[in-house]
Scaffold this motif. Structure first.
Motif, PDB file in Angstrom:
ATOM      1  N   ALA A  99       0.837  -1.205   0.000  1.00 32.24           N
ATOM      2  CA  ALA A  99       0.000   0.000   0.000  1.00 32.24           C
ATOM      3  C   ALA A  99       0.869   1.252   0.000  1.00 32.24           C
ATOM      4  CB  ALA A  99      -0.928  -0.010   1.214  1.00 32.24           C
ATOM      5  N   ALA A 100       1.914   1.244   0.823  1.00 34.78           N
ATOM      6  CA  ALA A 100       2.816   2.397   0.878  1.00 34.78           C
ATOM      7  C   ALA A 100       3.559   2.580  -0.445  1.00 34.78           C
ATOM      8  CB  ALA A 100       3.811   2.218   2.028  1.00 34.78           C
ATOM      9  N   GLU A 101       3.977   1.471  -1.056  1.00 34.63           N
ATOM     10  CA  GLU A 101       4.694   1.551  -2.332  1.00 34.63           C
ATOM     11  C   GLU A 101       3.790   2.100  -3.436  1.00 34.63           C
ATOM     12  OE1 GLU A 101       7.735   1.213  -2.770  1.00 34.63           O
ATOM     13  OE2 GLU A 101       8.550  -0.122  -1.242  1.00 34.63           O
ATOM     14  N   LEU A 102       2.539   1.679  -3.457  1.00 35.33           N
ATOM     15  CA  LEU A 102       1.611   2.163  -4.482  1.00 35.33           C
ATOM     16  C   LEU A 102       1.325   3.648  -4.299  1.00 35.33           C
ATOM     17  CD1 LEU A 102      -0.925  -0.810  -4.691  1.00 35.33           C
ATOM     18  CD2 LEU A 102       0.688  -0.097  -6.458  1.00 35.33           C
ATOM     19  N   GLN A 103       1.218   4.075  -3.037  1.00 31.46           N
ATOM     20  CA  GLN A 103       0.930   5.482  -2.767  1.00 31.46           C
ATOM     21  C   GLN A 103       2.068   6.398  -3.210  1.00 31.46           C
ATOM     22  OE1 GLN A 103       0.072   5.161   1.407  1.00 31.46           O
ATOM     23  NE2 GLN A 103      -2.114   4.765   1.097  1.00 31.46           N
ATOM     24  N   SER A 104       3.291   5.869  -3.172  1.00 33.47           N
ATOM     25  CA  SER A 104       4.440   6.694  -3.576  1.00 33.47           C
ATOM     26  C   SER A 104       4.930   6.360  -4.988  1.00 33.47           C
ATOM     27  CB  SER A 104       5.590   6.499  -2.583  1.00 33.47           C
ATOM     28  OG  SER A 104       6.037   5.158  -2.600  1.00 33.47           O
ATOM     29  N   ALA A 105       4.165   5.526  -5.727  1.00 29.72           N
ATOM     30  CA  ALA A 105       4.624   5.057  -7.044  1.00 29.72           C
ATOM     31  C   ALA A 105       4.865   6.201  -8.023  1.00 29.72           C
ATOM     32  CB  ALA A 105       3.614   4.072  -7.632  1.00 29.72           C
ATOM     33  N   ALA A 106       4.049   7.243  -7.948  1.00 27.01           N
ATOM     34  CA  ALA A 106       4.195   8.349  -8.902  1.00 27.01           C
ATOM     35  C   ALA A 106       5.237   9.363  -8.451  1.00 27.01           C
ATOM     36  CB  ALA A 106       2.853   9.047  -9.095  1.00 27.01           C
ATOM     37  N   GLY A 107       5.789   9.163  -7.246  1.00 31.20           N
ATOM     38  CA  GLY A 107       6.769  10.103  -6.716  1.00 31.20           C
ATOM     39  C   GLY A 107       8.162   9.822  -7.235  1.00 31.20           C
ATOM     40  N   PRO A 108       9.165  10.614  -6.779  1.00 33.13           N
ATOM     41  CA  PRO A 108      10.554  10.434  -7.230  1.00 33.13           C
ATOM     42  C   PRO A 108      11.179   9.191  -6.621  1.00 33.13           C
ATOM     43  CG  PRO A 108      10.449  12.112  -5.518  1.00 33.13           C
ATOM     44  CD  PRO A 108       9.027  11.737  -5.853  1.00 33.13           C
ATOM     45  N   VAL A 109      12.263   8.712  -7.242  1.00 29.54           N
ATOM     46  CA  VAL A 109      13.015   7.575  -6.713  1.00 29.54           C
ATOM     47  C   VAL A 109      13.622   7.972  -5.380  1.00 29.54           C
ATOM     48  CG1 VAL A 109      14.954   6.005  -7.110  1.00 29.54           C
ATOM     49  CG2 VAL A 109      13.517   6.745  -9.017  1.00 29.54           C
ATOM     50  N   PRO A 110      13.568   7.129  -4.339  1.00 30.97           N
ATOM     51  CA  PRO A 110      14.134   7.471  -3.034  1.00 30.97           C
ATOM     52  C   PRO A 110      15.604   7.860  -3.129  1.00 30.97           C
ATOM     53  CG  PRO A 110      12.857   5.440  -2.911  1.00 30.97           C
ATOM     54  CD  PRO A 110      12.956   5.796  -4.353  1.00 30.97           C
ATOM     55  N   GLU A 111      16.014   8.758  -2.213  1.00 32.69           N
ATOM     56  CA  GLU A 111      17.388   9.251  -2.221  1.00 32.69           C
ATOM     57  C   GLU A 111      18.407   8.153  -1.962  1.00 32.69           C
ATOM     58  OE1 GLU A 111      17.737  12.472   0.461  1.00 32.69           O
ATOM     59  OE2 GLU A 111      16.300  13.752  -0.589  1.00 32.69           O
ATOM     60  N   ASP A 112      18.021   7.112  -1.222  1.00 31.24           N
ATOM     61  CA  ASP A 112      18.982   6.046  -0.911  1.00 31.24           C
ATOM     62  C   ASP A 112      19.242   5.144  -2.109  1.00 31.24           C
ATOM     63  OD1 ASP A 112      16.626   4.658  -1.088  1.00 31.24           O
ATOM     64  OD2 ASP A 112      16.588   4.003   1.001  1.00 31.24           O
ATOM     65  N   GLY A 113      18.560   5.402  -3.237  1.00 32.16           N
ATOM     66  CA  GLY A 113      18.828   4.641  -4.458  1.00 32.16           C
ATOM     67  C   GLY A 113      18.100   3.320  -4.544  1.00 32.16           C
ATOM     68  N   LYS A 114      17.263   3.005  -3.558  1.00 31.53           N
ATOM     69  CA  LYS A 114      16.552   1.727  -3.586  1.00 31.53           C
ATOM     70  C   LYS A 114      15.502   1.729  -4.680  1.00 31.53           C
ATOM     71  CE  LYS A 114      17.042   0.155   1.189  1.00 31.53           C
ATOM     72  NZ  LYS A 114      16.319  -0.284   2.394  1.00 31.53           N
ATOM     73  N   LYS A 115      15.278   0.565  -5.265  1.00 35.74           N
ATOM     74  CA  LYS A 115      14.217   0.430  -6.263  1.00 35.74           C
ATOM     75  C   LYS A 115      12.876   0.543  -5.539  1.00 35.74           C
ATOM     76  CE  LYS A 115      16.802  -2.391  -9.547  1.00 35.74           C
ATOM     77  NZ  LYS A 115      18.063  -2.470  -8.801  1.00 35.74           N
ATOM     78  N   PRO A 116      11.806   0.934  -6.243  1.00 36.61           N
ATOM     79  CA  PRO A 116      10.521   1.185  -5.596  1.00 36.61           C
ATOM     80  C   PRO A 116       9.970   0.010  -4.801  1.00 36.61           C
ATOM     81  CG  PRO A 116      10.512   1.999  -7.835  1.00 36.61           C
ATOM     82  CD  PRO A 116      11.786   1.248  -7.658  1.00 36.61           C
ATOM     83  N   ALA A 117      10.336  -1.220  -5.161  1.00 41.45           N
ATOM     84  CA  ALA A 117       9.713  -2.375  -4.505  1.00 41.45           C
ATOM     85  C   ALA A 117      10.721  -3.266  -3.786  1.00 41.45           C
ATOM     86  CB  ALA A 117       8.930  -3.188  -5.527  1.00 41.45           C
TER      87      ALA A 117
END
Length: 681
Positions: free
Chosen positions: A175-193
């Motif tokens: 749920a959290a990943e879907l909510q942020s799916a349209a946002g920028p890639v995290p600063e730590d470089g992790k892939k969205p999932a």
């Protein structure tokens, strides 16, 4: 100094409290068996206690418990027959351990053989003859009855819903990943999932644990598998670049956010018991009034109806997700209502008899370790029977405990056993003079048993307590020095015997298993292509699809675990290959679902056959370039046409095109690697 002491005492107390149920079970069984049946049958206590230790945290049904008990009685009778004469000893020690490993273990469940083999081995240590058979079986029946009663009542008190705690956690993360799916890639470089990968891999492992002799998964395992598939498809959606542009559309974004809120509610409330979890924590009044499993189904169906009619990727994802989730909720309802819900049948090629006579190969983990264990136990018990040496059975006992499926684990245990045995023998030389008489011997044995079950198996500390416990009882009938010398001597001989077997007789190591897994990874892609071809002609039994899907992800996980622990000179290339391979399997699984469930209305079978043959040829070429054993595939004919889309089938065409791109990426990746290797070579 004081803080270190406090930390040490806190750690000791924590270990004691964690091991307390096992300690209490052992001590009760130990003294009750001695009082009722005599000290000669005390070896049974160790067997039953290990069974209890392995299973007391699990939820076990009455049927599972009866199966466990029945297996132990069978092993006990076979071990009795093995003690009657030398020919039976050799025959049964060659065949029984082999069958236990080959049929109950695998590279993903390497110790599946252990409980059966332990009973078979331990009960040979003290032969009872025909005159003692009834008493031995009675003692075993008593121990197993106590264990069964404790495990049964413990299982009744534990919540069945805990089986799906991992899935609930996954829903919250998703749920959290879907909510942020349209946002920028995290600063730590992790892939969205990234956070979801451990969840889906864990669910595939849980599904595999439910495998039986006739079922690829049971009813609960099937739910774990479907959850794993749910998260796999979600990760595929989140990590695929084509979804980024579609989420720019407001309606697409809205349907995804609504699905995310639905998942979040389900994860917080507990999808199996409705509002039971968060009602106690005062969770949102809107849902306190009653989202049961039935309520979640109703909401899901409403959202599914709203997602119908649109062909954008987010809408397709929502429909696929909810369609599978509603099936899961229905299966959960059936389990809660105790409605029979059988699992999928094991594919023919995985069934025990077929594997034993048609699929035995010396390059597989099961065959290699089965042969090694059989030979080592046969040698140990043959020596004991022929020599009639004082406590000669200690050789077979130590060899069994030291011989592990992987060389690295065996080597670690050999070192720990040697140090622990030496330290235990020396320690007991100091302690025994202080404990005179039978009563004090039992006091010392009790202390050592407590330490034995507090320590981690395979450590030198556990070996120390094990040695002290065994020698404390042995010195009641044998001089102290002689007992210590014999114990140490047989440990050394067992180490040498196991070391020789691990080095020269069908060795298995983490490195060799890693190489085998890399071969398996590409072979599974060929299997998927063959399954796609077969499904064109007639629908496949879902047990076959489930089996190959679980097998792939467990192989994938083992490769990753090896890279984390040991690394590799080509780690960057292997990780890139793993990522591409994961995408390929995700797309192949979705294509197989569409074709096998007959959701394709205008399928051109001939075109699809050509597509599959061309793809198989490319993967076969990749296998050859990597010096792997290539699968035999039909040659692509000149008249064949390689088209990556299917007219009139948008969803299938998208998957075919994406899959072809991944195959091309993999081919180029392998070509670059082989070219670099040739240049550097």
């Amino acid at each position: 100094m004081k803080s270190k002491l406090q930390t040490g005492l806190a750690g000791l107390r924590s270990k004691f409290m964690e091991a307390l149920p096992i300690i209490l079970f052992f001590l009760f069984l130990f003294y009750s068996v001695i009082l009722i049946f005599g000290i000669s049958h005390v070896i049974l206590v160790s067997v039953v206690t290990i069974l209890f230790k392995i299973n007391y945290r699990r939820y076990m049904t009455a049927r599972q418990l009866m199966g466990l008990v029945g297996t132990q009685f069978l092993m006990a009778f076979l071990s009795f027959l093995a003690t009657l004469n030398l020919p039976l000893c050799i025959l049964l020690n060659l065949t029984v351990p082999f069958l236990l490993v080959f049929l109950q273990s695998s590279q993903f469940n390497q110790l599946g053989y252990y409980t059966g083999a332990m009973c078979f081995t331990f009960l040979q240590l003290r032969p009872v003859g025909w005159q003692g058979l009834v008493m031995q079986m009675a003692a075993l029946a008593y121990g197993l009855a106590v264990m069964t009663a404790v495990l049964y009542f413990h299982s009744r008190r534990s919540r069945k819903g805990d089986d799906f705690a991992l899935a609930e956690k996954g829903l919250l993360l998703l749920a959290a990943e879907l909510q942020s799916a349209a946002g920028p890639v995290p600063e730590d470089g992790k892939k969205p999932a990234d956070s979801l990968f451990p969840i889906l891999q864990g669910l595939y492992k849980e599904a595999y644990k439910s495998r039986g002799l006739t079922k690829v998964v049971n009813a609960r395992g099937r739910i774990q598998y479907m959850f794993a598939l749910l998260f796999q498809r979600s990760v595929y959606f989140l990590t695929n670049p084509y979804q980024e542009s579609t989420l720019a559309d407001e309606s697409c974004r809205d349907i995804i956010l609504r699905l995310a809120r639905y998942m979040e509610t389900m994860g917080k409330e507990g999808f199996q018991q409705g509002g039971s979890k968060d009602d106690r924590n005062g969770y949102s009044k809107g849902y306190r009034d009653g989202l049961s499993s039935e309520g979640f189904s109703k909401q899901g169906k409403e959202l599914l109806a709203e997602a119908a009619g649109r062909e954008e990727a987010p809408y397709i994802f929502v429909r696929n997700f909810l369609g599978l989730l509603l099936l899961i909720l229905e299966d959960l309802r059936r389990i809660d209502e105790n409605v029979p819900s059988p699992g999928w049948k094991l594919p023919v090629y995985r069934r025990p008899v077929r594997r034993l006579f048609c699929h035995m190969r010396t390059d597989t983990f099961e065959t290699r370790f089965a042969l090694r264990l059989s030979v080592v136990l046969t040698a140990g018990f043959t020596y004991s029977m022929m020599s009639q040496a004082n406590h000669g059975y200690w050789l077979a006992l130590n060899a069994f405990l030291l011989l592990r499926p992987m060389y690295e684990d065996s080597a670690s245990r050999m070192k720990s056993r040697f140090i622990g045995t030496m330290a235990g023998c020396l320690l007991l030389q100091l302690l025994l003079p202080l404990f005179h008489g039978t009563g004090w011997h039992f006091v010392l044995a009790t202390v050592m048993a407590v330490g034995l079950y507090m320590e981690t198996a395979g450590t030198w500390q556990q070996a120390l307590f094990s040695t002290c416990f065994a020698l404390t009882l042995t010195t009641m009938a044998l001089p102290q020095t002689l007992a210590a010398e014999l114990r140490f001597l047989y440990v050394v001989i067992a180490i040498l015997m196991v070391l020789a077997a691990n080095r020269f007789f069908f060795p298995t190591s983490l490195k060799s298993q890693f190489t085998y897994n890399l071969n398996q990874l590409l072979h599974i892609h060929q299997v998927y292509l063959r399954l796609l071809g077969r499904s064109l002609k007639m629908p496949l039994d879902y047990g076959v699809i489930c089996d190959i899907q679980i097998h792939y992800h467990l192989v994938h996980d083992q490769i990753q675990e090896y890279l984390k622990k040991a690394g590799h000179e080509k780690e960057g290339f292997i990780r890139e290959m793993l990522w591409i391979s994961w995408y390929m399997v995700s797309e192949a699984e979705q294509m197989l679902y569409l074709i096998n469930s007959r959701k394709i209305s205008s399928m051109d079978n001939e075109q699809m056959d050509d597509y599959l043959i061309f793809t198989a040829c490319i993967i076969s070429d990749i296998q050859k370039r990597l010096n792997m054993r290539a699968d035999h595939v039909p040659a692509a004919g000149e008249s064949m046409a390689y088209r990556r889309t299917m007219e009139g089938e948008e969803r299938l065409s998208r998957l075919m095109e994406q899959y072809s791109k991944q195959v091309s990426r993999l081919y180029l990746c392998v070509c670059r690697q082989t070219e670099n290797a040739n240049i550097n070579g």
